[in-house]
Scaffold this active site. Structure first.
Site, short mmCIF file in Angstrom:
data_model
loop_
_atom_site.label_atom_id
_atom_site.label_comp_id
_atom_site.label_asym_id
_atom_site.label_seq_id
_atom_site.Cartn_x
_atom_site.Cartn_y
_atom_site.Cartn_z
N LYS A 63 0.80 -1.23 0.00
CA LYS A 63 0.00 0.00 0.00
C LYS A 63 0.83 1.28 0.00
CE LYS A 63 -4.06 -1.96 -0.18
NZ LYS A 63 -5.02 -1.75 -1.28
N SER A 107 -2.71 -12.77 3.31
CA SER A 107 -3.19 -12.69 1.92
C SER A 107 -2.20 -13.36 0.96
CB SER A 107 -3.48 -11.25 1.50
OG SER A 107 -2.33 -10.57 1.06
#
Ligand SMILES: Cc1ncc(COP(=O)(O)O)c(C=O)c1O
Length: 313
Positions: free
Chosen positions: A47, A260
């Protein structure tokens, strides 16, 4: 001149992450699995890329000046990336987190001194986005907007996708998790241009009853940046399988990947079942350390229900 010069800017460390082969996880001899390791970004996840791009785009448009406040909804990684970029550039941060995020995400935000508030779990991620929008409107401050702004997709096209294409001769399948859809749309577009015929495969978390919401596409909500028609396939991966797969990465390659990453690896292994040979690239969007206090490994082994009550990514 010393060969290794010091770096003078933290922000220059965003991106240019390694692509590494995971030979011990290849399920058959013709298949090679490569992971794009995003945990090495300065705030610990993929991110950093999109937050930096979105903040710099807002600066270029003249809508942000030092001292301003930026608001965002996040399950943690974007919030932490925003707290990092804001420290570097002199902004204040307010974040809305859906209840049920991994607790250490809030601990990190607290450490950064970022202001954050909780949103009730019934609204899921969609509720958190609405709350962040309302906050930005009420206070007249800037909303970062990872779920809607095109820079999210563009930066993955320009950086993540271009880096993968430069690092490897051919990619037959690319597997990424779907949150905002930014990674899979941007990298997918770049890889399709560079390697026509590449299969672009999305992986979605299966959310539990309490937190059904935005990212469970099966529920009928499609994140605005995501064009499902461009994907070649999608897999739903439950939390226990993702955590087990992340454990298999530690046990075989000795690398502690985030939850993830376990989900994308699970997707890659399913893709591999249908291939005789070829290169599969998987996103490892963050590392595993910040998940440890939540003890997902034991809960997964015991099939505990609480696994489905946490936003793992
Ligand atoms: C650890 C992790 N993996 C994957 C994703 C999904 O990425 P994207 O938002 O680009 O679809 C996210 C996004 O929240 C994430 O935090």
């Amino acid at each position: 001149m010393p060969e290794n010069q010091p770096t003078h800017s933290m922000l220059s460390l965003v991106g240019n992450t390694p692509l590494v082969e995971l030979p011990k996880l290849a399920p058959k001899s013709g298949i090679r699995i490569f992971a794009k390791l995003e945990g090495g970004n300065p705030s610990g996840s993929v991110k950093d890329r999109i937050v930096l791009a979105m903040v710099e785009a807002a600066e270029a448009q003249g809508v942000l000046k030092p001292g301003d406040t930026i608001v965002e909804a996040s399950t943690g990684n974007t919030a932490i990336a925003l707290a990092f970029v804001a420290k570097q550039k002199g902004y204040k941060v307010r974040v809305v987190l859906p209840r049920g995020v991994v607790p250490s995400m809030a601990d990190v935000l607290h450490l950064y001194g970022a202001e954050f508030e909780w949103c009730e779990p019934s609204g899921g991620m969609r509720g958190a986005i609405e709350a962040a929008k309302a906050l930005a409107a009420e206070e007249g401050v800037h909303e970062l907007g990872q779920f809607t702004r095109s820079e999210n997709v563009d930066t993955h096209y320009r950086t993540t996708g271009a880096e993968i294409a430069a690092a490897i001769d051919s990619v037959d399948a690319f597997v990424a998790g779907i949150g905002t859809g930014g990674t899979i749309m941007g990298v997918g577009k770049r890889l399709r241009e560079e390697f026509p015929g590449v299969k672009v495969i999305g992986v979605e978390p299966r959310l539990g009853d309490r937190l059904q919401g935005l990212r469970s596409l099966a529920e009928g909500y499609i994140p605005p940046l995501l064009d499902l028609d461009t994907l070649d396939g999608r897999f739903l991966v439950d939390s226990a399988s993702a955590i087990e797969a992340a454990r298999s990465v530690v046990q075989s390659e000795g690398f502690l990947a985030g939850v993830s990453s376990g989900a994308t690896l699970t997707g890659a292994l399913r893709v591999a079942e249908r291939m005789d040979h070829g290169n599969i690239v998987v996103m490892f969007s963050d590392g595993g350390w910040k998940y440890l206090p939540a003890q997902p490994w034991d809960a997964a082994a015991e099939h505990e229900e609480r696994l489905d009550e946490v936003h793992w990514w």
